[in-house]
Design a protein around this motif. Structure first.
Motif, PDB file in Angstrom:
ATOM      1  N   VAL A 123       1.406  -1.130  -0.032  1.00 39.20           N
ATOM      2  CA  VAL A 123       0.020   0.471  -0.004  1.00 39.20           C
ATOM      3  C   VAL A 123       0.467   1.014  -0.249  1.00 39.20           C
ATOM      4  CG1 VAL A 123      -1.317   1.711   1.145  1.00 39.20           C
ATOM      5  CG2 VAL A 123      -2.345  -1.234   0.760  1.00 39.20           C
ATOM      6  N   LYS A 124       1.973   0.714   0.703  1.00 40.57           N
ATOM      7  CA  LYS A 124       2.890   2.489   0.740  1.00 40.57           C
ATOM      8  C   LYS A 124       3.327   2.613  -0.536  1.00 40.57           C
ATOM      9  CE  LYS A 124       6.732   4.261   3.215  1.00 40.57           C
ATOM     10  NZ  LYS A 124       7.929   3.689   4.274  1.00 40.57           N
ATOM     11  N   ALA A 125       3.550   1.420  -1.779  1.00 41.46           N
ATOM     12  CA  ALA A 125       4.254   2.024  -2.815  1.00 41.46           C
ATOM     13  C   ALA A 125       3.523   2.683  -3.190  1.00 41.46           C
ATOM     14  CB  ALA A 125       4.850   0.856  -2.972  1.00 41.46           C
ATOM     15  N   SER A 146       0.409  17.237   1.513  1.00 41.61           N
ATOM     16  CA  SER A 146       1.279  15.952   2.035  1.00 41.61           C
ATOM     17  C   SER A 146       1.446  15.051   1.323  1.00 41.61           C
ATOM     18  CB  SER A 146      -0.049  15.144   2.795  1.00 41.61           C
ATOM     19  OG  SER A 146       0.863  14.616   3.731  1.00 41.61           O
ATOM     20  N   VAL A 147       3.145  14.445   2.136  1.00 46.60           N
ATOM     21  CA  VAL A 147       3.603  13.166   0.946  1.00 46.60           C
ATOM     22  C   VAL A 147       3.764  12.093   1.975  1.00 46.60           C
ATOM     23  CG1 VAL A 147       5.075  15.302  -0.092  1.00 46.60           C
ATOM     24  CG2 VAL A 147       5.517  14.069   1.800  1.00 46.60           C
ATOM     25  N   ASP A 148       2.773  11.938   3.222  1.00 43.77           N
ATOM     26  CA  ASP A 148       2.514  10.915   3.730  1.00 43.77           C
ATOM     27  C   ASP A 148       1.155   9.846   3.802  1.00 43.77           C
ATOM     28  OD1 ASP A 148       3.032   9.412   5.876  1.00 43.77           O
ATOM     29  OD2 ASP A 148       2.495  10.956   7.382  1.00 43.77           O
ATOM     30  N   PRO A 149       1.732   8.950   2.953  1.00 49.69           N
ATOM     31  CA  PRO A 149       0.820   8.211   2.537  1.00 49.69           C
ATOM     32  C   PRO A 149      -0.270   7.862   3.853  1.00 49.69           C
ATOM     33  CG  PRO A 149       2.780   7.694   2.177  1.00 49.69           C
ATOM     34  CD  PRO A 149       3.181   8.200   2.811  1.00 49.69           C
ATOM     35  N   VAL A 150       0.305   7.731   5.162  1.00 47.19           N
ATOM     36  CA  VAL A 150      -0.590   8.009   6.563  1.00 47.19           C
ATOM     37  C   VAL A 150      -1.827   9.161   6.298  1.00 47.19           C
ATOM     38  CG1 VAL A 150      -0.924   7.368   8.534  1.00 47.19           C
ATOM     39  CG2 VAL A 150       1.354   6.729   7.321  1.00 47.19           C
ATOM     40  N   SER A 209      -5.296   3.161   8.666  1.00 45.87           N
ATOM     41  CA  SER A 209      -4.105   4.049   9.094  1.00 45.87           C
ATOM     42  C   SER A 209      -3.183   3.165   8.676  1.00 45.87           C
ATOM     43  CB  SER A 209      -4.473   3.072  10.773  1.00 45.87           C
ATOM     44  OG  SER A 209      -4.315   2.324  11.025  1.00 45.87           O
ATOM     45  N   GLU A 210      -2.075   3.850   9.552  1.00 48.37           N
ATOM     46  CA  GLU A 210      -0.427   3.342   9.846  1.00 48.37           C
ATOM     47  C   GLU A 210      -0.333   1.856   9.347  1.00 48.37           C
ATOM     48  OE1 GLU A 210       3.661   4.474  11.129  1.00 48.37           O
ATOM     49  OE2 GLU A 210       1.874   5.171  11.556  1.00 48.37           O
ATOM     50  N   ILE A 211      -1.163   1.043  10.359  1.00 50.22           N
ATOM     51  CA  ILE A 211      -0.563  -0.528  10.085  1.00 50.22           C
ATOM     52  C   ILE A 211      -0.940  -0.922   8.836  1.00 50.22           C
ATOM     53  CG2 ILE A 211      -1.542  -0.437  13.016  1.00 50.22           C
ATOM     54  CD1 ILE A 211      -3.893  -1.456  12.062  1.00 50.22           C
ATOM     55  N   HIS A 212      -2.283  -0.336   8.089  1.00 51.83           N
ATOM     56  CA  HIS A 212      -2.551  -1.655   6.447  1.00 51.83           C
ATOM     57  C   HIS A 212      -1.037  -0.561   5.259  1.00 51.83           C
ATOM     58  CE1 HIS A 212      -5.913  -0.287   8.262  1.00 51.83           C
ATOM     59  NE2 HIS A 212      -6.821  -1.905   7.880  1.00 51.83           N
TER      60      HIS A 212
END
Length: 326
Positions: A107-109, A129-133, A142-145
């Motif tokens: 997911v992050k990519a 924003s440049v933060d995927p979260v 959320s971040e856990i994904h």
């Protein structure tokens, strides 16, 4: 029909596909506009040209004729047929979340790719924003994904990721091609509520393509009805779906299954088959299937005419005027 004050303006968009000497007219002289922050729905039978129109908006297909602009940017110049200037303000969410996400990417990519594209075309001040979260949180994740692969999620979660990827482009317009069709009914409601919330919080414009008139009534501000590449009716969703003007819109509503047991025997499927998809006929495209069609309907295509408050129809025998009712 187009409004020059709209955020997106399309005029005279046409597209014909050829297989040998056989032509299929997917779009014919389409005019429309989308206002800032508006959700415009597009409905019609399969094969009427809905997805083709979406592809033209994103440059995935080239228009044969017409012009398209978004804000001050001219995306399709009528003087340069076959060319498209891509807009970073338009993003798309596809129908099937199982095939629209790369199964080999985390997911992050997936979201990171969209962020990279934005950074190539926008200044730092324009990037929220440049933060995927940040984008995952906008769609209720959320971040856990971040480090999971698409196969580890349910259909609804995958569609949320697809929406997050689209939002990472910082679009002003979302093109949604049946985004809930592949989901369970309960999950559909969650995604629709999410889209409505994003529309308000981000002032997003949306083109929402769907077969489901109930879904359209819930989410859209206006609706366009398309038949065989022609726009046949446009107007506020509450007017078009409750008091339709075009005979085809009435037929679509009549063909919907009814939940009320007393009304289930009133189901009216569309009569007759489509006989010509080439776009070569001069009359109304719906005339061969229309119960009200006369010789004028078959010879000359009716103009898009305003009949009531912002409700337009290309029909010589409008439903409300001819005395018919739902």
């Amino acid at each position: 029909m187009s409004n020059t004050s709209s955020q997106l303006n399309a005029r005279g968009l046409s597209k014909t596909y050829w297989i040998g000497k056989d032509a299929t007219c997917a779009l014919k002289q389409i005019d429309f506009g989308i206002q800032e922050g508006e959700c415009l729905a597009l409905v019609g039978e399969s094969g009427c040209g809905k997805s083709t129109l979406a592809k033209l908006l994103l440059g995935l297909e080239n228009a044969d004729t017409g012009s398209l602009s978004f804000g001050e940017q001219l995306l399709i110049d009528p003087a340069l047929p076959g060319q498209y200037s891509r807009s970073t303000d338009i993003a798309m969410v596809f129908q099937d979340p199982y095939s629209s996400l790369n199964p080999k990417m985390r997911v992050k990519a997936i979201i990171g790719e969209a962020i990279e594209q934005v950074m190539l075309h926008r200044s730092a001040d324009e990037i929220m924003s440049v933060d995927p979260v940040f984008f995952l949180e906008q769609v209720g994740m959320s971040e856990i994904h971040l480090n999971r692969f698409p196969h580890e999620f349910s259909g609804g979660q995958r569609q949320r990721i697809a929406i997050a990827r689209a939002l990472a482009l910082h679009p002003k317009l979302l093109v949604l091609d049946e985004p809930t069709a592949a989901l369970d009914v309960s999950v559909q409601a969650q995604i629709l509520n999410l889209l409505k919330a994003l529309q308000v919080s981000l002032n997003l414009s949306m083109l929402f393509i769907s077969h489901d008139l109930g879904t359209v009534h819930f989410i859209a501000d206006r609706v366009m009805v398309m038949y065989l590449g022609h726009l046949v009716e446009v107007g506020p969703v509450s007017q078009v779906l409750i008091h339709p003007l075009h005979q085809y819109t009435q037929v679509l509503l009549d063909s919907m299954p009814k939940l009320d047991p007393d009304l289930r025997n009133h189901f009216k499927p569309i009569q007759l088959e489509i006989t010509d998809v080439s776009g070569s006929t001069h009359g109304c495209a719906f005339a061969p299937r229309c119960p009200k069609a006369d010789i004028d309907c078959r010879q000359d295509y009716p103009l898009m005419t305003q009949h009531s408050n912002q409700q337009f129809a290309a029909c010589r025998h409008p439903v409300a005027i001819s005395g018919d009712s739902l």
